[in-house]
Design an enzyme around this catalytic site. Sequence first.
Site, PDB file in Angstrom:
ATOM      1  N   CYS A 144       0.899  -1.286  -0.047  1.00  0.00           N
ATOM      2  CA  CYS A 144      -0.027  -0.067  -0.089  1.00  0.00           C
ATOM      3  C   CYS A 144       0.752   1.278   0.167  1.00  0.00           C
ATOM      4  CB  CYS A 144      -0.919  -0.129   1.319  1.00  0.00           C
ATOM      5  SG  CYS A 144      -1.960  -1.531   1.292  1.00  0.00           S
ATOM      6  N   HIS A 194      -3.681   6.986   3.035  1.00  0.00           N
ATOM      7  CA  HIS A 194      -3.909   5.662   2.560  1.00  0.00           C
ATOM      8  C   HIS A 194      -5.256   5.393   2.863  1.00  0.00           C
ATOM      9  CE1 HIS A 194      -4.356   1.477   1.077  1.00  0.00           C
ATOM     10  NE2 HIS A 194      -3.744   1.075   2.228  1.00  0.00           N
ATOM     11  N   ASN A 226     -10.103  -0.569   0.126  1.00  0.00           N
ATOM     12  CA  ASN A 226      -8.738  -0.487   0.085  1.00  0.00           C
ATOM     13  C   ASN A 226      -8.044  -0.885  -1.365  1.00  0.00           C
ATOM     14  OD1 ASN A 226      -5.903  -0.729   0.359  1.00  0.00           O
ATOM     15  ND2 ASN A 226      -6.068  -1.695   2.215  1.00  0.00           N
TER      16      ASN A 226
HETATM   17  N1  ACO Z   1     -18.673  -9.694   8.463  1.00  0.00           N
HETATM   18  C1  ACO Z   1     -19.093 -10.061   9.769  1.00  0.00           C
HETATM   19  N2  ACO Z   1     -18.472 -10.398  10.772  1.00  0.00           N
HETATM   20  C2  ACO Z   1     -17.202 -10.394  10.645  1.00  0.00           C
HETATM   21  C3  ACO Z   1     -16.427 -10.158   9.363  1.00  0.00           C
HETATM   22  C4  ACO Z   1     -17.308  -9.720   8.218  1.00  0.00           C
HETATM   23  N3  ACO Z   1     -16.988  -9.261   7.209  1.00  0.00           N
HETATM   24  N4  ACO Z   1     -15.233 -10.420   9.288  1.00  0.00           N
HETATM   25  C5  ACO Z   1     -14.777 -10.629  10.571  1.00  0.00           C
HETATM   26  N5  ACO Z   1     -16.015 -10.956  11.367  1.00  0.00           N
HETATM   27  C6  ACO Z   1     -16.111 -11.242  12.597  1.00  0.00           C
HETATM   28  C7  ACO Z   1     -14.862 -12.135  13.134  1.00  0.00           C
HETATM   29  O1  ACO Z   1     -15.015 -13.502  12.623  1.00  0.00           O
HETATM   30  C8  ACO Z   1     -15.135 -11.843  14.602  1.00  0.00           C
HETATM   31  O2  ACO Z   1     -15.914 -12.727  15.070  1.00  0.00           O
HETATM   32  P1  ACO Z   1     -15.663 -13.624  16.567  1.00  0.00           P
HETATM   33  O3  ACO Z   1     -15.852 -12.522  17.393  1.00  0.00           O
HETATM   34  O4  ACO Z   1     -17.088 -14.390  16.464  1.00  0.00           O
HETATM   35  O5  ACO Z   1     -14.675 -14.335  16.458  1.00  0.00           O
HETATM   36  C9  ACO Z   1     -15.758 -10.589  14.772  1.00  0.00           C
HETATM   37  O6  ACO Z   1     -16.048 -10.165  13.784  1.00  0.00           O
HETATM   38  C10 ACO Z   1     -14.484  -9.506  15.066  1.00  0.00           C
HETATM   39  O7  ACO Z   1     -13.287  -9.835  14.182  1.00  0.00           O
HETATM   40  P2  ACO Z   1     -12.139  -8.874  14.180  1.00  0.00           P
HETATM   41  O8  ACO Z   1     -11.219  -9.312  13.404  1.00  0.00           O
HETATM   42  O9  ACO Z   1     -11.813  -8.736  15.698  1.00  0.00           O
HETATM   43  O10 ACO Z   1     -12.837  -7.531  13.854  1.00  0.00           O
HETATM   44  P3  ACO Z   1     -12.235  -6.138  13.681  1.00  0.00           P
HETATM   45  O11 ACO Z   1     -12.989  -5.101  14.630  1.00  0.00           O
HETATM   46  O12 ACO Z   1     -10.694  -6.005  14.100  1.00  0.00           O
HETATM   47  O13 ACO Z   1     -12.137  -5.547  12.387  1.00  0.00           O
HETATM   48  C11 ACO Z   1     -10.915  -5.547  10.324  1.00  0.00           C
HETATM   49  C12 ACO Z   1     -11.377  -6.202  11.189  1.00  0.00           C
HETATM   50  C13 ACO Z   1     -11.818  -4.435   9.747  1.00  0.00           C
HETATM   51  C14 ACO Z   1      -9.922  -6.380   9.338  1.00  0.00           C
HETATM   52  C15 ACO Z   1      -9.801  -4.463  11.282  1.00  0.00           C
HETATM   53  O14 ACO Z   1      -9.062  -5.418  11.833  1.00  0.00           O
HETATM   54  C16 ACO Z   1      -9.026  -3.692  10.409  1.00  0.00           C
HETATM   55  O15 ACO Z   1      -9.376  -2.811   9.553  1.00  0.00           O
HETATM   56  N6  ACO Z   1      -7.523  -4.106  10.409  1.00  0.00           N
HETATM   57  C17 ACO Z   1      -6.527  -3.262   9.459  1.00  0.00           C
HETATM   58  C18 ACO Z   1      -6.541  -4.206   8.240  1.00  0.00           C
HETATM   59  C19 ACO Z   1      -6.451  -3.707   6.890  1.00  0.00           C
HETATM   60  O16 ACO Z   1      -6.745  -2.371   6.696  1.00  0.00           O
HETATM   61  N7  ACO Z   1      -5.807  -4.226   6.080  1.00  0.00           N
HETATM   62  C20 ACO Z   1      -5.320  -3.795   4.754  1.00  0.00           C
HETATM   63  C21 ACO Z   1      -4.235  -3.963   4.400  1.00  0.00           C
HETATM   64  S1  ACO Z   1      -3.075  -3.059   5.351  1.00  0.00           S
HETATM   65  C22 ACO Z   1      -3.279  -1.681   5.070  1.00  0.00           C
HETATM   66  O17 ACO Z   1      -3.641  -1.140   3.902  1.00  0.00           O
HETATM   67  C23 ACO Z   1      -3.119  -0.461   6.096  1.00  0.00           C
END
Ligand code: ACO
Length: 326
Positions: free
Chosen positions: A113, A253, A283
């Site tokens: 990214c 980003h 993204n």
């Molecule tokens: N829909 C519904 N539920 C979901 C989904 C979905 N799409 N995805 C995950 N869940 C569930 C999980 O299974 C989990 O369930 P559980 O508690 O029963 O196990 C629950 O939701 C919480 O999951 P988390 O992973 O803890 O959710 P979080 O609040 O951390 O959000 C996310 C996840 C959006 C990926 C977040 O961690 C994030 O944005 N991280 C940054 C990653 C990113 O942006 N990466 C891109 C590449 S790097 C960059 O560009 C900077």
Amino acid sequence: MLTAKITGTGSALPAKILTNADLALMVDTSDEWITSRTGIKERRISADGEYTSTFAIEAARRALAMANVLPEDLDLIILGTVTPDFPFPSTACIIQNELGAHKAVAFDVSAACSGFIYGLSIADSFIRSGRSRKALVIGAEVLSRIVDWKDRNTCILFGDGAGAAIIEASGDQDGIRSTHIFSNGACWELLYQPGSGSRNPAANPATDPASFFIRMEGNEVYKHAVRGMEEAAMAALDANGINASDISLFIPHQANRRIIDAIAKRLDLGADKVFINLHRYGNTSSASIPIALDEANRNGRIKPGDLILLDAFGGGFTYGSALIRW
Ligand code: ACO
């Protein structure tokens, strides 16, 4: 002294829109979950026959037209991408050929990214040292081809597209004031594509087909992204002896609304100074900043004399910033 100035921007996106409602029919998710956790409402997805180079070339042509630069006058083409058309040759060479930019040296940069910021930093160095006078920097991705459409943790996040900028040598003080790029290889396993390289080659029958998809520890990436983007933004402010309040527009980003809000809060930037379009594109990795820059430029959100701060974070980890006097 030579400085590097952005004289044209362009972007290109697939026509096909995939909404959160569409995704809810594919995996166990909802518009409410995706919107509240990421801010994303829809993303663009490539059609058959559309590749990373397809969008990169279109974005480049738009940037060239705005800058009034002919392809044959380019001497440098840098493409940031993690989804090249092929492992080799570089997609930048394919773009060079399609554009007819025969004098340009062309290469890809793999910085996920942060690919556009890395490219901008290299072009800035080439221009300041006199090695280049007219450079094309592109960020382009077709992430939809390396996303596991059965994995709700990742498939909701990403989209396809490209953005480009023409960077020209200039004698005046406007333009790129400074760039700051960083790497932290200790965390590479938090975000990567295990398959298709030399460790898990596609031709090896033992290679797990799931290894060709993006693998990510979302929570960990989130924490590192906020810290890294703050560090990169502060490096730009400190190097130029300015405060965040001096910034006219912050273009981060576009990964996640919560990451952007956290950084804006740390920098004490009001919502009016933060450019956001991730609700429409998700993204797009290296393409996200140049697409946003082009939209801000064409929509009049950037005016001559404005101070623009670009800030990125991605797999590697890589991160970086650029401060530009428009
Ligand atoms: N829909 C519904 N539920 C979901 C989904 C979905 N799409 N995805 C995950 N869940 C569930 C999980 O299974 C989990 O369930 P559980 O508690 O029963 O196990 C629950 O939701 C919480 O999951 P988390 O992973 O803890 O959710 P979080 O609040 O951390 O959000 C996310 C996840 C959006 C990926 C977040 O961690 C994030 O944005 N991280 C940054 C990653 C990113 O942006 N990466 C891109 C590449 S790097 C960059 O560009 C900077």
